[in-house]
Design an enzyme around this catalytic site. Sequence first.
Site, mmCIF file in Angstrom:
data_model
loop_
_atom_site.group_PDB
_atom_site.id
_atom_site.type_symbol
_atom_site.label_atom_id
_atom_site.label_comp_id
_atom_site.label_asym_id
_atom_site.label_seq_id
_atom_site.Cartn_x
_atom_site.Cartn_y
_atom_site.Cartn_z
ATOM 1 N N ASP A 136 0.823 -1.207 0.000
ATOM 2 C CA ASP A 136 0.000 0.000 0.000
ATOM 3 C C ASP A 136 0.859 1.260 0.000
ATOM 4 O O ASP A 136 0.504 2.260 -0.617
ATOM 5 C CB ASP A 136 -0.905 0.016 1.243
ATOM 6 C CG ASP A 136 -2.041 -0.991 1.133
ATOM 7 O OD1 ASP A 136 -2.164 -1.626 0.075
ATOM 8 O OD2 ASP A 136 -2.790 -1.137 2.112
ATOM 9 N N ALA A 137 1.980 1.221 0.744
ATOM 10 C CA ALA A 137 2.831 2.411 0.827
ATOM 11 C C ALA A 137 3.375 2.797 -0.546
ATOM 12 O O ALA A 137 3.465 3.987 -0.880
ATOM 13 C CB ALA A 137 3.983 2.168 1.801
ATOM 14 N N TYR A 171 1.926 2.090 -3.458
ATOM 15 C CA TYR A 171 0.786 2.590 -4.226
ATOM 16 C C TYR A 171 0.484 4.036 -3.838
ATOM 17 O O TYR A 171 0.280 4.895 -4.696
ATOM 18 C CB TYR A 171 -0.437 1.710 -3.979
ATOM 19 C CG TYR A 171 -1.668 2.147 -4.759
ATOM 20 C CD1 TYR A 171 -1.921 1.637 -6.022
ATOM 21 C CD2 TYR A 171 -2.539 3.095 -4.229
ATOM 22 C CE1 TYR A 171 -3.033 2.050 -6.751
ATOM 23 C CE2 TYR A 171 -3.652 3.517 -4.947
ATOM 24 C CZ TYR A 171 -3.898 2.988 -6.204
ATOM 25 O OH TYR A 171 -4.987 3.417 -6.920
ATOM 26 N N LEU A 203 -11.600 7.760 0.035
ATOM 27 C CA LEU A 203 -11.255 8.840 0.956
ATOM 28 C C LEU A 203 -9.921 9.443 0.554
ATOM 29 O O LEU A 203 -9.004 8.730 0.128
ATOM 30 C CB LEU A 203 -11.142 8.317 2.389
ATOM 31 C CG LEU A 203 -12.437 7.871 3.084
ATOM 32 C CD1 LEU A 203 -12.099 7.214 4.413
ATOM 33 C CD2 LEU A 203 -13.367 9.042 3.298
ATOM 34 N N LYS A 251 -9.629 3.084 10.958
ATOM 35 C CA LYS A 251 -9.737 2.703 9.552
ATOM 36 C C LYS A 251 -9.380 1.221 9.437
ATOM 37 O O LYS A 251 -8.216 0.841 9.511
ATOM 38 C CB LYS A 251 -8.819 3.558 8.680
ATOM 39 C CG LYS A 251 -8.980 3.303 7.190
ATOM 40 C CD LYS A 251 -8.122 4.271 6.383
ATOM 41 C CE LYS A 251 -8.309 4.035 4.888
ATOM 42 N NZ LYS A 251 -7.809 2.712 4.465
ATOM 43 N N GLU A 255 -17.082 -2.641 6.539
ATOM 44 C CA GLU A 255 -15.820 -3.269 6.161
ATOM 45 C C GLU A 255 -15.824 -4.702 6.674
ATOM 46 O O GLU A 255 -16.041 -4.952 7.871
ATOM 47 C CB GLU A 255 -14.648 -2.501 6.780
ATOM 48 C CG GLU A 255 -13.340 -2.698 6.077
ATOM 49 C CD GLU A 255 -13.147 -1.788 4.874
ATOM 50 O OE1 GLU A 255 -12.137 -1.969 4.160
ATOM 51 O OE2 GLU A 255 -13.998 -0.914 4.634
ATOM 52 N N CYS A 277 22.602 -30.098 6.856
ATOM 53 C CA CYS A 277 22.426 -29.109 7.920
ATOM 54 C C CYS A 277 23.617 -28.149 7.927
ATOM 55 O O CYS A 277 24.776 -28.599 7.944
ATOM 56 C CB CYS A 277 22.314 -29.812 9.269
ATOM 57 S SG CYS A 277 22.307 -28.686 10.682
ATOM 58 N N CYS A 280 25.742 -28.829 11.411
ATOM 59 C CA CYS A 280 26.467 -30.064 11.737
ATOM 60 C C CYS A 280 26.829 -30.894 10.516
ATOM 61 O O CYS A 280 27.587 -31.865 10.630
ATOM 62 C CB CYS A 280 25.658 -30.912 12.713
ATOM 63 S SG CYS A 280 24.124 -31.598 12.004
#
Length: 682
Positions: free
Chosen positions: A36-37, A39, A86, A118, A176, A410, A413
Amino acid sequence: MSTPSDEARRRHDELARVLRDARYRYDVLSDPPMPDADYDALLRELEDLEREHPDLAGPSSPTQVVGARADAAFAPFEHPLPMQSLDNAFSRDELDAWLERVRRGLDTTDVALTCELKIDGVAINLVYRDGVLATAATRGDGTVGEDVTAQVLTIAGVPYRLALDDAPTLLEVRGEVYYPLAAFEEMNAARIEAGEAAFMNPRNAVSGALRQKDPRITATRPLSLWCHGIGTCDGVELTSHLGALGWLRDAGLPVADAVEAVDGAAGVWTYVERWTAARHDVGYEIDGVVCKVDDLVARAELGSTARAPRWAIAYKMPPVEQSTGLEAIEVSVGRTGKVTPFAVLDPVVVAGTRITYATLHNEIQVHAKDVRVGDTVIVRRAGDVIPEVVGPVRDRRPAGTRRWSMPAACPACGEPLVRPEGEAHHFCENVDCPSRLRESLVHLAGRGALDIEGLGELTVDLLLDQGLLTDLADVFRLSGRRDELLALDRWGERRVERLVDGIEAARRASLDRVLVALNIRHLGPTYARSLARAFGSIEAIRAASVDDLVAVDGIGPKIAGAVHSWFTTPRNARLVDELTALGVAVHDPAGDAADAAEGADDALAGWTVVITGTLEDWTRPQVTEALEQRGAKVTSSVSARTSVVVAGDRAGSKHDRAVELGVPIVGRDGLEHLLAHGSLPD
């Protein structure tokens, strides 16, 4: 204002194309291509371009439209009153500027305002005709959405018929749909364990659930709804937003209880600061605060732009998702041998915290998300949840990236890694693996197990390096090795005493804590508590068959098999013998109060309880289980309807909220009284 250059036009067209595509993928496909940031940043750049060059702003610009056209998979529905978006604010100055515009538009300095959370979910429009739900539709492009009535009717709390004697002929209720966070995390954990792809975030999970063509599938998802406003309303005179919400509540609709009247700009900012600090204290995801003019007549006077009302604005909190570069994928080996891939990131700040590493869960999840080294990835951190990689931004993938696979051996080990049949995770099965030992010791000393003060990660690393710890039982031998501890660099008498005191306290730990400390696969605190109550001693558990273990309420074949296998392994049997010889007790102090209340089932029926902070001798799952066994409902947020708040050490904003609302607060002693007597102490 100036005539746009060719470069400005090209940039405008590129931004508009990217944003339109992102909006379609977000609204219709439930597959957002960016956080979102990102966008929001692109949209603000587009708005700045159009402010400088108004000729570029046309009716099809993303700044002028609300969402994306509905998919043909669902019947289109035209909203009686368009569902607008909004405008956003990202600072106090922008909130103040909005309020000043409102005051000028109304030609007054006295404006009644409300603030509400929100909710980060999916916008829905409930259309009631003569009090009966006729249609539930998504926002779509604001004018035409998708008819998801059958899906929405599966949501508990959505009334088919309003509780009104004189219902309006037409009523649009705006709300919502959201995913309760506890249910979302539980669902994703189960999917990850089962080798299924996890949902990206709660909002995407909601969108996917509402877009299931078969509502029976939607019904399996524990979705919830908050109503926050009204569109068209024929036949009822409403004058204020707060009054309208109260009317909706009386009609039987779920209305969020964090809506408040605020006093001017200072009141708005106080609300914003309070909830930004407490954003993870509610049981659902929020991404901001919405400030609205309360007077509905004043709203009509202010009107709207093409996409947003002038009488409301959304303050956006710092995002819980950001994009950054994936530098490498490495693996860690945990206390049970489980091997977990994790992302090494180009450091990025998410929700105020600098993130360098993020979990990728297991190889199946890496492949399902198609995350590759060199990708730009979306990183998510919500509340206390471990940061995780949500997925790649595929449009930014460089050429030549390769699919990642789990290493064969691993890294700690060198023993082969195995993936047991039917399991999603790989394991290192070498019980002497140094990484397994280190993580087991850290876990044993941690707050969720024996809670040994003075034995943190750095101390564990030091004592391993010095050869003072070679297995779990060695922790309880440290009390007799004071001289060797005092000889350590910068270790004095006080530090040694603190560690020894912590170890002596751990010898008296309850049986369930001892069981958790033993690192038995699949056995968490709640089930350890069940076993401790059912058998009473570690010897009885060790002697139990798989059938005996399965007979315990809540213990299934998977856990029973893991417990039986652990205790029948010779090395583990020797460890139990050593711990017993070293004086590790099995007394259960936290169980005394709970046992005293045996037979008091439903004594707390109708009580709503919130837990905050840490309590001596109790883990949070234990407190929750004890309260729920007596009929109480345990919730994550404090409201005026909360019966009591159980507050321990380091209680945070929930304690402050309880004080503010006048909700009773009890500590450990008060909790035990509550469980034993079904009432608050005098």
